[in-house]
Design an enzyme around this catalytic site. Structure first.
Site, PDB file in Angstrom:
ATOM      1  N   ARG A 332       1.025  -1.312   0.028  1.00 36.10           N
ATOM      2  CA  ARG A 332       0.176   0.052  -0.088  1.00 36.10           C
ATOM      3  C   ARG A 332       0.922   1.322   0.125  1.00 36.10           C
ATOM      4  O   ARG A 332       0.405   2.320   0.626  1.00 36.10           O
ATOM      5  CB  ARG A 332      -1.047   0.069   1.540  1.00 36.10           C
ATOM      6  CG  ARG A 332      -1.992  -1.100   1.293  1.00 36.10           C
ATOM      7  CD  ARG A 332      -2.892  -0.923  -0.063  1.00 36.10           C
ATOM      8  NE  ARG A 332      -4.036  -1.787   0.213  1.00 36.10           N
ATOM      9  CZ  ARG A 332      -5.157  -1.398   0.748  1.00 36.10           C
ATOM     10  NH1 ARG A 332      -5.411  -0.274   1.173  1.00 36.10           N
ATOM     11  NH2 ARG A 332      -6.255  -2.289   0.851  1.00 36.10           N
ATOM     12  N   ASP A 381      -6.367  -2.983  -7.563  1.00 37.89           N
ATOM     13  CA  ASP A 381      -6.574  -3.498  -6.325  1.00 37.89           C
ATOM     14  C   ASP A 381      -7.020  -4.983  -6.535  1.00 37.89           C
ATOM     15  O   ASP A 381      -7.328  -5.561  -7.664  1.00 37.89           O
ATOM     16  CB  ASP A 381      -8.044  -2.983  -6.050  1.00 37.89           C
ATOM     17  CG  ASP A 381      -8.527  -3.115  -4.496  1.00 37.89           C
ATOM     18  OD1 ASP A 381      -7.724  -2.483  -3.604  1.00 37.89           O
ATOM     19  OD2 ASP A 381      -9.252  -3.967  -4.261  1.00 37.89           O
TER      20      ASP A 381
HETATM   21  O1  CP3 Z   1       0.172  -1.407  -2.782  1.00 43.28           O
HETATM   22  C1  CP3 Z   1      -0.185  -0.745  -3.160  1.00 43.28           C
HETATM   23  O2  CP3 Z   1       0.293   0.408  -3.005  1.00 43.28           O
HETATM   24  C2  CP3 Z   1      -0.730  -0.932  -4.638  1.00 43.28           C
HETATM   25  C3  CP3 Z   1      -2.139  -0.635  -4.376  1.00 43.28           C
HETATM   26  C4  CP3 Z   1      -3.041  -1.470  -3.586  1.00 43.28           C
HETATM   27  C5  CP3 Z   1      -4.275  -1.101  -3.212  1.00 43.28           C
HETATM   28  N1  CP3 Z   1      -4.989  -2.247  -2.777  1.00 43.28           N
HETATM   29  C6  CP3 Z   1      -4.711   0.289  -3.234  1.00 43.28           C
HETATM   30  C7  CP3 Z   1      -6.194   0.223  -2.750  1.00 43.28           C
HETATM   31  C8  CP3 Z   1      -2.617  -2.971  -3.491  1.00 43.28           C
HETATM   32  C9  CP3 Z   1      -1.729  -3.827  -3.774  1.00 43.28           C
HETATM   33  C10 CP3 Z   1      -4.121  -3.362  -2.805  1.00 43.28           C
HETATM   34  C11 CP3 Z   1      -4.316  -4.728  -2.357  1.00 43.28           C
HETATM   35  C12 CP3 Z   1      -5.313  -5.086  -1.417  1.00 43.28           C
HETATM   36  N2  CP3 Z   1      -6.962  -4.553  -1.864  1.00 43.28           N
HETATM   37  C13 CP3 Z   1      -5.458  -5.969  -0.380  1.00 43.28           C
HETATM   38  C14 CP3 Z   1      -4.674  -6.847   0.200  1.00 43.28           C
HETATM   39  C15 CP3 Z   1      -3.674  -6.067   0.795  1.00 43.28           C
HETATM   40  C16 CP3 Z   1      -4.111  -5.911   2.332  1.00 43.28           C
HETATM   41  O3  CP3 Z   1      -4.239  -4.782   2.688  1.00 43.28           O
HETATM   42  O4  CP3 Z   1      -4.378  -6.880   2.891  1.00 43.28           O
HETATM   43  C17 CP3 Z   1      -6.873  -5.964   0.129  1.00 43.28           C
HETATM   44  C18 CP3 Z   1      -7.453  -6.821   1.187  1.00 43.28           C
HETATM   45  C19 CP3 Z   1      -7.529  -4.984  -0.777  1.00 43.28           C
HETATM   46  C20 CP3 Z   1      -9.077  -4.879  -0.776  1.00 43.28           C
HETATM   47  C21 CP3 Z   1      -9.451  -3.392  -0.423  1.00 43.28           C
HETATM   48  N3  CP3 Z   1      -9.160  -2.298  -1.307  1.00 43.28           N
HETATM   49  C22 CP3 Z   1     -10.165  -2.912   0.632  1.00 43.28           C
HETATM   50  C23 CP3 Z   1     -10.354  -3.860   2.086  1.00 43.28           C
HETATM   51  C24 CP3 Z   1     -10.251  -1.433   0.597  1.00 43.28           C
HETATM   52  C25 CP3 Z   1     -10.813  -0.527   1.558  1.00 43.28           C
HETATM   53  C26 CP3 Z   1     -10.065  -0.288   2.717  1.00 43.28           C
HETATM   54  C27 CP3 Z   1      -8.910   0.634   2.562  1.00 43.28           C
HETATM   55  O5  CP3 Z   1      -7.939   0.239   2.835  1.00 43.28           O
HETATM   56  O6  CP3 Z   1      -9.307   1.735   2.001  1.00 43.28           O
HETATM   57  C28 CP3 Z   1      -9.707  -1.080  -0.653  1.00 43.28           C
HETATM   58  C29 CP3 Z   1      -9.459   0.117  -1.335  1.00 43.28           C
HETATM   59  C30 CP3 Z   1      -8.172   0.532  -1.774  1.00 43.28           C
HETATM   60  N4  CP3 Z   1      -7.100  -0.084  -2.312  1.00 43.28           N
HETATM   61  C31 CP3 Z   1      -7.497   1.779  -1.442  1.00 43.28           C
HETATM   62  C32 CP3 Z   1      -6.309   1.880  -2.183  1.00 43.28           C
HETATM   63  C33 CP3 Z   1      -5.394   2.897  -2.271  1.00 43.28           C
HETATM   64  C34 CP3 Z   1      -8.366   3.060  -0.877  1.00 43.28           C
HETATM   65  C35 CP3 Z   1      -9.318   3.544  -1.516  1.00 43.28           C
HETATM   66  C36 CP3 Z   1      -9.711   4.922  -1.348  1.00 43.28           C
HETATM   67  O7  CP3 Z   1      -8.786   5.797  -1.764  1.00 43.28           O
HETATM   68  O8  CP3 Z   1     -10.756   5.217  -0.781  1.00 43.28           O
END
Ligand code: CP3
Length: 650
Positions: A332, A381
């Site tokens: 992230r 994502d």
């Molecule tokens: O790592 C990076 O910087 C690359 C981008 C990336 C995102 N999600 C961007 C994102 C990666 C590799 C992920 C993987 C991801 N997504 C996982 C596995 C990693 C982990 O944290 O366990 C999971 C479980 C998800 C599912 C997901 N996506 C959730 C649960 C959420 C909402 C919660 C949160 O953290 O905001 C997202 C949204 C998300 N994915 C955001 C980002 C930057 C935030 C969205 C926003 O700006 O509102």
């Protein structure tokens, strides 16, 4: 079906060179440009390919014949024809035509209308020019014959790239959407004319470039990038008058950061060339006087960019070769803790961001440069694969991702579509290519997907969960259905990750973020075979990082599932984890992300401790135990990465 050659205009192109990226109508356009005094350079940039095994279309046919579709939107003539022809290989044409005739049929313009007429299918609504998604929605809203969309199922015959804005507008009106991809665009078999045209643009020999379709620009940039010429091409294109046939194409150009200088009054080839010729002289003058200001952050390609990356600390560590310091990147690392991200995110919804390759490239590069990590991770994502399975996906500020569509029984699992990434996730592959070309050639790019278990849990629970009750219920009560679901996801992931690899990522990470809710026995029985199948299916030679949280009790099993590097969280000491995993594979981790919210000295102390636990052994990649939290101070992230570099130097 050549379009009529327009009358010669008064001013005309006066010998200027005009690049045409059109394919089907290439000859007619070239003649037309010549008749206006221009020198046409034809560079056909795509071919339309009917899908051999068009699962999306056949799934639509099943629903259609079962009476489950209410409305069909036909986006293109070629696509509508392909759709009917493809379905006719499995079903009787007469039966299909009868079923289609019962629907509310919306045609986006004269071309689909012509095809529908040929088959005798009545058109309920004809969408007026310029035939963009706005006119479609407006026509639906205004048409008195159309019932409310609320609760109705709308199928969209798609052309190349799904139209997210249209889908969103229809969903807002309560419609359920069935996407029907019926053909995809591919590069033409012979890309030499494109290569030559790109070179001539760079050499300053071209005055006009004409785009007649939204996909052309992606292909042109791709071919330029493959030759290592993207940067000079983009730079030189700023001195060329860029003409677009209409709003959809202009949107695509804008998304690729290519400025549009001219659009005709009607989105047709005739007016495009006619009107452009009339204004040619003025446009060229304007162009040479005031070149566009914004440049895309492209980089010069090294002579041997892949070799440069091969020797990077990150890829060396993936191969467990010694490095002069421990490489570090953060899960992230592109996220809300960065102001640059929040600024963009304030204007673009998250899902749309993931689909905009120019922004994906910009964000990915921005983050790795800002924090000076040793690898970039593609901004994307893990949940993007759920839409192609036929499920709905939304990100809500309050409760995170929400997935709609019930997946509780084996019948419902059978109905989920196979993930066909070449059709439904090609925007990710395009984003990889664009990102690769914008990224410094020495910095490796990591691609990723969710692991089968974590994705299944999202699909079954409909979102984030604490106890995973529904997931485990399915696992325990209907193991056959569970296996079918995980096998279906796994097949798709192999294609998806291999697609990312083909597009240019240097390593891939599988995120099994929630697998720690299981014990070792369940992991072995219900997860291991599927994750193993994914990893075994991946293109050899590309390192695989296999990450999970809460996996302290089944690290051996995780390793058995596969991966060159096992990613661990902070709930276990790194030295113990590595011992349990075995030193024949590498390890990634494992600073608690919350530590970054604490004092600087504490961060440094804990970095030091983790490095000591890794004991300088080759194969350690420093990372957090889970993703960076939104409240993390950026300067702490930067300082932590400096600490890792400094304290590990050997
Ligand atoms: O790592 C990076 O910087 C690359 C981008 C990336 C995102 N999600 C961007 C994102 C990666 C590799 C992920 C993987 C991801 N997504 C996982 C596995 C990693 C982990 O944290 O366990 C999971 C479980 C998800 C599912 C997901 N996506 C959730 C649960 C959420 C909402 C919660 C949160 O953290 O905001 C997202 C949204 C998300 N994915 C955001 C980002 C930057 C935030 C969205 C926003 O700006 O509102």
């Amino acid at each position: 079906m050549n379009e009529p050659i327009p009358q010669a205009a008064t001013t005309g192109f006066q010998g200027a060179r005009v690049v045409l990226f059109e394919s089907r109508m290439a000859e007619a356009m070239a003649r037309s440009v010549a008749s206006h005094g221009g020198e046409p350079i034809s560079a056909p940039s795509l071919q339309e390919i009917p899908l051999d095994r068009n699962r999306g279309a056949f799934a639509f046919a099943e629903k259609l014949l079962a009476g489950e579709i209410d409305v069909l939107i036909c986006m293109t003539g070629v696509g509508t024809r392909f759709l009917i022809e493809t379905l006719s290989t499995r079903h009787e044409t007469a039966q299909l035509v009868r079923a289609l005739s019962r629907l509310t049929v919306i045609a986006r313009g004269p071309k689909p209308i012509r095809v529908l007429k040929e088959y005798g299918i009545p058109v309920t609504i004809s969408v007026p020019e310029p035939n963009t998604w706005q006119e479609i929605v407006q026509a639906l809203d205004e048409d008195s014959r159309s019932l409310s969309l609320d609760g109705r199922t709308v199928a969209i015959q798609e052309y190349g790239v799904p139209n997210d804005q249209l889908i969103r507008a229809l969903k807002e009106r309560g419609a359920a959407i069935v996407q029907v991809p019926v053909y995809r665009w591919a590069l033409p078999d012979d890309t030499r004319p494109m290569q030559q045209a790109i070179q001539r643009v760079i050499d300053g020999q071209v005055q006009f470039a004409l785009f007649t379709n939204a996909v052309q620009i992606l292909h042109v940039i791709r071919v330029a990038a493959e030759q290592g010429l993207e940067r000079p091409f983009r730079k030189s294109l700023k001195r060329v008058v860029v003409a677009s046939i209409g709003p959809t194409t202009s949107d695509a150009l804008a998304q690729c950061d290519v400025g549009v200088d001219f659009e005709p009054t009607r989105p047709k080839m005739g007016p495009l060339i006619d009107e452009l010729a009339r204004r040619a002289e003025v446009l060229v003058k304007e162009k040479t006087a005031a070149p566009a200001a914004r440049t895309f952050p492209s980089r010069p390609d090294g002579s041997e960019p892949r070799a440069l990356r091969h020797q990077s600390t990150f890829l060396k560590a993936c191969r467990r070769e010694p490095t002069s310091f421990t490489p570090v990147w953060l899960m992230r690392q592109v996220g809300r803790y960065l102001k640059e991200y929040r600024d963009i995110r304030n204007t673009v919804p998250f899902l749309e961001l993931c689909k905009r390759q120019d922004l994906v490239a910009e964000l990915t590069v921005m983050a790795v440069e800002k924090i000076k990590a040793d690898a970039a991770i593609l901004f994307s994502d893990i949940l993007l694969v759920v839409e192609p399975m036929g499920l709905g996906l939304e990100y809500r500020a309050e409760d995170g991702p929400v997935i709609s569509g019930r997946v509780a029984s084996s019948a419902e699992i059978d109905r989920l579509a196979e993930i066909a990434p070449d059709e439904s996730l090609s925007f990710v592959f395009d984003a990889v290519r664009l990102t690769r070309s914008a990224l410094h050639p020495a910095i490796p790019l990591i691609g990723f997907s969710g692991a089968p278990f974590t994705l299944a849990s999202y699909i079954i629970e409909g979102g984030t969960s604490k106890s995973f009750v529904e997931t485990k219920r399915l696992m325990y009560t209907d193991p056959g259905a569970w296996r079918a679901l995980l096998a279906k996801i796994s097949r798709g992931l192999v294609r998806y990750l291999n697609g990312q690899i083909e597009a240019g990522v240097d390593a891939v990470q599988l995120f099994d973020s929630w697998v720690g809710c299981l014990g070792p026995r369940d992991y072995r029985e219900f997860v291991l075979p599927h994750t193993q199948a994914v990893i075994r299916g991946l293109t050899p030679g590309i390192p695989v990082i296999h990450f999970g949280t809460g996996t302290g009790t089944f690290l051996k099993e995780m390793r058995e599932a596969g991966g060159d590097i096992i990613g661990v969280d902070f709930r276990i000491e790194l030295d113990r984890a590595w011992q349990a995993i075995g030193y024949e594979v590498g390890i990634q981790g494992n600073l608690d992300p919350v530590v970054l919210c604490g004092p600087r000295q504490e961060i440094r102390t804990r970095v030091q401790r983790i490095l000591e636990q890794a004991a300088g052994r080759p194969g350690h990649i420093f990372n957090l135990g889970h993703g960076v939290l939104p409240s993390t101070p950026v300067d702490h992230v930067i300082a932590m990465i400096e600490d890792v570099h400094e304290l590990s130097r050997r």
